[in-house]
Design an enzyme around this catalytic site. Structure first.
Site, PDB file in Angstrom:
ATOM      1  N   HIS A  23       0.650  -1.316  -0.054  1.00  8.02           N
ATOM      2  CA  HIS A  23       0.035  -0.020   0.040  1.00  8.02           C
ATOM      3  C   HIS A  23       0.991   1.471  -0.146  1.00  8.02           C
ATOM      4  O   HIS A  23       0.621   2.057   0.872  1.00  8.02           O
ATOM      5  CB  HIS A  23      -0.920  -0.092   1.382  1.00  8.02           C
ATOM      6  N   HIS A  79     -11.949 -10.549  -4.184  1.00  6.06           N
ATOM      7  CA  HIS A  79     -11.539  -8.890  -3.992  1.00  6.06           C
ATOM      8  C   HIS A  79     -10.756  -8.393  -5.076  1.00  6.06           C
ATOM      9  O   HIS A  79      -9.963  -9.325  -5.566  1.00  6.06           O
ATOM     10  CB  HIS A  79     -10.648  -9.236  -2.583  1.00  6.06           C
ATOM     11  N   GLU A  81      -8.426  -6.032  -5.605  1.00  2.00           N
ATOM     12  CA  GLU A  81      -7.035  -5.483  -5.426  1.00  2.00           C
ATOM     13  C   GLU A  81      -6.109  -6.331  -5.965  1.00  2.00           C
ATOM     14  O   GLU A  81      -6.083  -7.487  -6.186  1.00  2.00           O
ATOM     15  CB  GLU A  81      -6.676  -5.195  -4.011  1.00  2.00           C
ATOM     16  N   ASP A 165      -8.489 -11.421   2.390  1.00  2.00           N
ATOM     17  CA  ASP A 165      -7.571 -10.579   3.159  1.00  2.00           C
ATOM     18  C   ASP A 165      -7.942 -10.933   4.624  1.00  2.00           C
ATOM     19  O   ASP A 165      -6.943 -10.834   5.427  1.00  2.00           O
ATOM     20  CB  ASP A 165      -7.634  -9.307   2.898  1.00  2.00           C
ATOM     21  N   HIS A 226      -3.081 -14.261   1.918  1.00  2.00           N
ATOM     22  CA  HIS A 226      -1.877 -14.070   2.360  1.00  2.00           C
ATOM     23  C   HIS A 226      -1.481 -14.729   3.775  1.00  2.00           C
ATOM     24  O   HIS A 226      -2.251 -14.828   4.612  1.00  2.00           O
ATOM     25  CB  HIS A 226      -1.515 -12.524   2.783  1.00  2.00           C
TER      26      HIS A 226
HETATM   27 FE1  FEO Z   1      -6.627  -5.925  -0.328  1.00  2.00          FE
HETATM   28 FE2  FEO Z   1      -4.293  -8.349  -0.258  1.00  2.00          FE
HETATM   29  O1  FEO Z   1      -5.565  -7.050  -0.875  1.00  2.00           O
END
Ligand code: FEO
Length: 399
Positions: A23, A79, A81, A165, A226
């Protein structure tokens, strides 16, 4: 690379050993991360999430060890992203008959990232199901956990939750399961992840956990997008309990002192305040900026009830690294904290006033008007700072 998670469900993600920020440097990833994608084999084949674009080849190789990618029937986008969707354009080329499944919002997100595409879409809402043959997928929208487009996917026959996430951690390891590495490391990274990403959405986290419970969803494995996969107890129960504790704002009567100093005077006061806190028998950590990492300090604050912030006055305001910390904190909206400010000044002590305002803007309950002094603290002021710390420690215990 492929690794079996539960029967006929395989991890086909990628390990990013070298990434050190996320980020745009708001979050440091000292231990790297993984992008977890999961391939579910049944009469129909589903791929749940993908990887960052630069790891596309690795993910495709993992899939090819199991099936021809052209056989994939559903690509589930939990998601949008790019760390999870970066490989979608390639996988949709390799599996042109596949249906892309996600919330209406994820469709918008992906359209913005990848432009108009000739992809077949299926929009889903909470409770919608897709049959894969012997088993099926159920979807649970999870808006703002942590983007409006976020969704969880559930495989009831295996009691497997794929929440993207949520419950993740930024850790690059050769192991894939949380019970295979040091428990302290995985919980430390899970706490950092919660504090820096999910903290502002704590109310929604609690509501979602209640909703999942009411839906009668049984969970034996949580496979986030993750880091390590949670399976069985104690890890699985512990991470669910930790999320409840963090979302409720439960904390210990200890303090985090974070400060930035020009010529060492504010630092001397920080140390004296810490001495006072310790003399009261309370725990404290002292973190100078920019030597300490901002996102690590945010993690340390997650389970500490007290926050003391200090700065020298510069240009009639606080210094820039502590200003960035306060701005970060405002966005994260921590719950149930008490705080106070301190700092040195030459001719106008505005930093302490500005820090007090910034604490309030970050929803911290300011319990003291602050401790301000000119140039360098004398012996009397150092003693006052110790007493300031002692008083704050008593308030911590009473809060
Ligand atoms: Fe909100 Fe791991 O992306």
């Amino acid at each position: 690379m492929k690794i079996q998670v539960v029967e006929n469900v395989y991890w086909v993600g990628a390990i990013d050993w070298n990434v050190r920020n996320f980020h745009g440097y708001t979050y440091t990833t000292h231990r790297g991360t993984t992008y977890n994608a999961y391939l579910i084999l049944d009469e129909k084949i589903a791929l749940v999430d993908t990887v960052a674009a630069e790891f596309t080849e690795e993910m495709v190789k993992g899939i090819k060890e199991l099936v021809d990618p052209a056989e994939i029937d559903f690509v589930i986008a939990n998601h949008g992203e790019v760390d999870h969707s970066g490989a979608i354009p390639t996988i949709m080329e390799l599996a042109p008959q596949a249906t892309l499944v996600g919330t209406a919002k994820v469709q918008e997100t992906l359209s913005r990232y990848f432009g108009p595409r000739d992809w077949q879409w299926q929009t889903v809402r909470t409770g919608d199901e897709i049959s894969l043959g012997q088993r099926g997928l159920t979807f649970i929208e999870a808006p703002m956990l942590h983007w409006p487009d976020s969704m969880f996917t559930y495989l009831p026959e295996e009691r497997l939750l794929l929440p993207n996430d949520a419950f993740g951690q930024h850790i690059a390891t050769s192991q894939r399961f949380a019970d295979e590495i040091d428990e302290w490391v995985v919980f430390d990274e899970a706490a950092k992840y919660y504090a820096n990403i999910l903290w502002p959405f704590s109310r929604l986290v609690l509501r979602k956990l209640e909703e999942v419970q009411k839906m009668g969803i049984e969970i034996a494995t949580i496979a986030p997008s993750h880091g390590l996969i949670w399976r069985g107890d104690p890890g699985l129960g512990d991470i669910l309990q930790a999320y409840i504790r963090w979302a409720r704002g439960e904390a210990e009567p200890r303090a985090v002192i974070v400060y930035e100093t020009m010529w060492g005077s504010t630092e001397r006061i920080a140390r004296a305040i810490a001495q006072g806190i310790m003399e009261e028998g309370s725990e404290v950590v002292v973190r100078g900026l920019p030597m300490s990492d901002r996102s690590d300090v945010i993690k340390e604050l997650l389970e500490a009830r007290g926050l003391l912030v200090g700065s020298s006055t510069h240009n009639n305001d606080m210094l820039l690294n502590i200003a960035a910390f306060m701005e970060d904190l405002k966005g994260l909206r921590p719950i149930g904290k008490i705080g106070a400010a301190f700092g040195s000044h030459g001719w106008a002590g505005r930093a302490v006033e500005r820090l007090g305002q910034a604490l309030q803007e970050a929803s911290v309950d300011v319990v003291d008007e602050g401790f301000s002094f000119q140039f360098a603290p004398d012996a009397d002021e150092l003693a006052q700072a110790v007493e300031f710390g002692r008083k704050f420690a008593r308030k911590l215990k009473a809060a």
